[in-house]
Design a protein around this motif. Structure first.
Motif, PDB file in Angstrom:
ATOM      1  N   ASN A 156       0.826  -1.208   0.000  1.00  0.00           N
ATOM      2  CA  ASN A 156       0.000   0.000   0.000  1.00  0.00           C
ATOM      3  C   ASN A 156       0.860   1.259   0.000  1.00  0.00           C
ATOM      4  N   SER A 157       2.022   1.166  -0.646  1.00  0.00           N
ATOM      5  CA  SER A 157       3.031   2.225  -0.543  1.00  0.00           C
ATOM      6  C   SER A 157       2.643   3.517  -1.252  1.00  0.00           C
ATOM      7  N   SER A 158       1.861   3.425  -2.305  1.00  0.00           N
ATOM      8  CA  SER A 158       1.342   4.617  -3.003  1.00  0.00           C
ATOM      9  C   SER A 158       2.438   5.649  -3.285  1.00  0.00           C
ATOM     10  N   PRO A 159       3.504   5.270  -4.006  1.00  0.00           N
ATOM     11  CA  PRO A 159       4.621   6.197  -4.190  1.00  0.00           C
ATOM     12  C   PRO A 159       4.394   7.276  -5.233  1.00  0.00           C
ATOM     13  N   PRO A 183       3.913   4.260   7.982  1.00  0.00           N
ATOM     14  CA  PRO A 183       3.214   4.125   9.264  1.00  0.00           C
ATOM     15  C   PRO A 183       1.724   4.480   9.161  1.00  0.00           C
ATOM     16  N   LYS A 184       1.374   5.373   8.250  1.00  0.00           N
ATOM     17  CA  LYS A 184      -0.037   5.701   8.018  1.00  0.00           C
ATOM     18  C   LYS A 184      -0.697   4.694   7.084  1.00  0.00           C
ATOM     19  N   LEU A 185       0.010   4.305   5.997  1.00  0.00           N
ATOM     20  CA  LEU A 185      -0.590   3.494   4.951  1.00  0.00           C
ATOM     21  C   LEU A 185      -0.547   1.997   5.231  1.00  0.00           C
ATOM     22  N   PHE A 186       0.387   1.564   6.084  1.00  0.00           N
ATOM     23  CA  PHE A 186       0.567   0.135   6.368  1.00  0.00           C
ATOM     24  C   PHE A 186       0.746  -0.060   7.876  1.00  0.00           C
ATOM     25  N   LEU A 240      10.810   9.154  -3.675  1.00  0.00           N
ATOM     26  CA  LEU A 240      11.783   8.193  -3.170  1.00  0.00           C
ATOM     27  C   LEU A 240      11.762   8.079  -1.651  1.00  0.00           C
ATOM     28  N   LYS A 241      10.997   8.931  -1.001  1.00  0.00           N
ATOM     29  CA  LYS A 241      10.798   8.791   0.446  1.00  0.00           C
ATOM     30  C   LYS A 241       9.360   8.376   0.755  1.00  0.00           C
ATOM     31  N   PHE A 242       8.773   7.612  -0.171  1.00  0.00           N
ATOM     32  CA  PHE A 242       7.408   7.135   0.040  1.00  0.00           C
ATOM     33  C   PHE A 242       7.272   6.353   1.333  1.00  0.00           C
TER      34      PHE A 242
END
Length: 211
Positions: free
Chosen positions: A48-51, A98-101, A91-93
């Motif tokens: 769920n990184s959504s970069p 901590p919010k997304l996963f 690059l700092k996705f």
């Protein structure tokens, strides 16, 4: 889930959708762009990184900043499009993990200590999110023209290389040097009269294997 799109929906998203180079004189509202993001954000990404990060260029001034980076063949169609989206990746996705996963607090550290994994994950998943953008746009009645004919380094320097573009912005902005461009996509309402005959695609047997 057991539900399927009908033929009209499949035609809208795939079979009758075209990549447009000429545009009707019809603006794309900010509300439509917000709807677009609120659809595409639900597409799956690794952890769920959504970069992906999206810059919507709507004004003449914003388009002029992009002009020097465009390949000659993409210049006219891009300057005429109501909106051009820079699909980029952060690059700092992993700082958002901590919010997304939240169910795996160790995931942030896994990425933070692995620069090659960061780059691969960001590029791959932002490309996925760019594809979700195209599908979401079509579902809202917009036409698209994805493009890779531009100078990434020039785009990165102009739009992501300093904080100058954030003056007066009302949202969290991208940190300097952390965001890189992936590809561009023009959005608007295409002029069907300017379309060329549709190009062929590979057949199932040419492109696929069943093992």
């Amino acid at each position: 889930m057991g539900r399927m799109l009908d033929d009209q929906g499949l035609d809208l998203l795939f079979r009758e959708a075209r990549s447009h180079s000429a545009w009707l004189d019809k603006p794309v509202s900010d509300d439509t762009l917000r709807q677009l993001y609120d659809l595409l954000k639900w597409g799956p990404t690794s952890s769920n990184s959504s970069p992906a990060r999206f810059v919507f260029l709507r004004s003449r001034e914003a388009k002029e900043r992009l002009r020097p980076a465009l390949a000659a063949g993409n210049l006219a169609k891009t300057m005429a499009a109501p909106v051009t989206v820079i699909i980029a990746y952060d690059l700092k996705f992993y700082e958002k993990l901590p919010k997304l996963f939240p169910h795996n607090p160790r995931m942030r550290a896994l990425y933070a200590d692995a620069p090659e994994l960061i780059e691969t994950t960001a590029q791959r998943n932002s490309s996925l999110q760019g594809a979700y953008l195209i599908i979401a746009a079509r579902s809202l009645g917009l036409d698209c023209r994805p493009m890779s004919g531009f100078d990434n380094a020039k785009v990165d320097e102009e739009f992501f290389g300093s904080a100058k573009q954030c003056e007066g912005c009302d949202q969290e902005f991208f940190p300097e040097g952390h965001v890189k461009s992936n590809f561009l996509c023009n959005l608007g309402y295409g002029d069907p009269a300017a379309l060329h005959p549709r190009l062929p695609r590979l057949s199932f047997t040419e492109a696929c294997s069943l093992l």
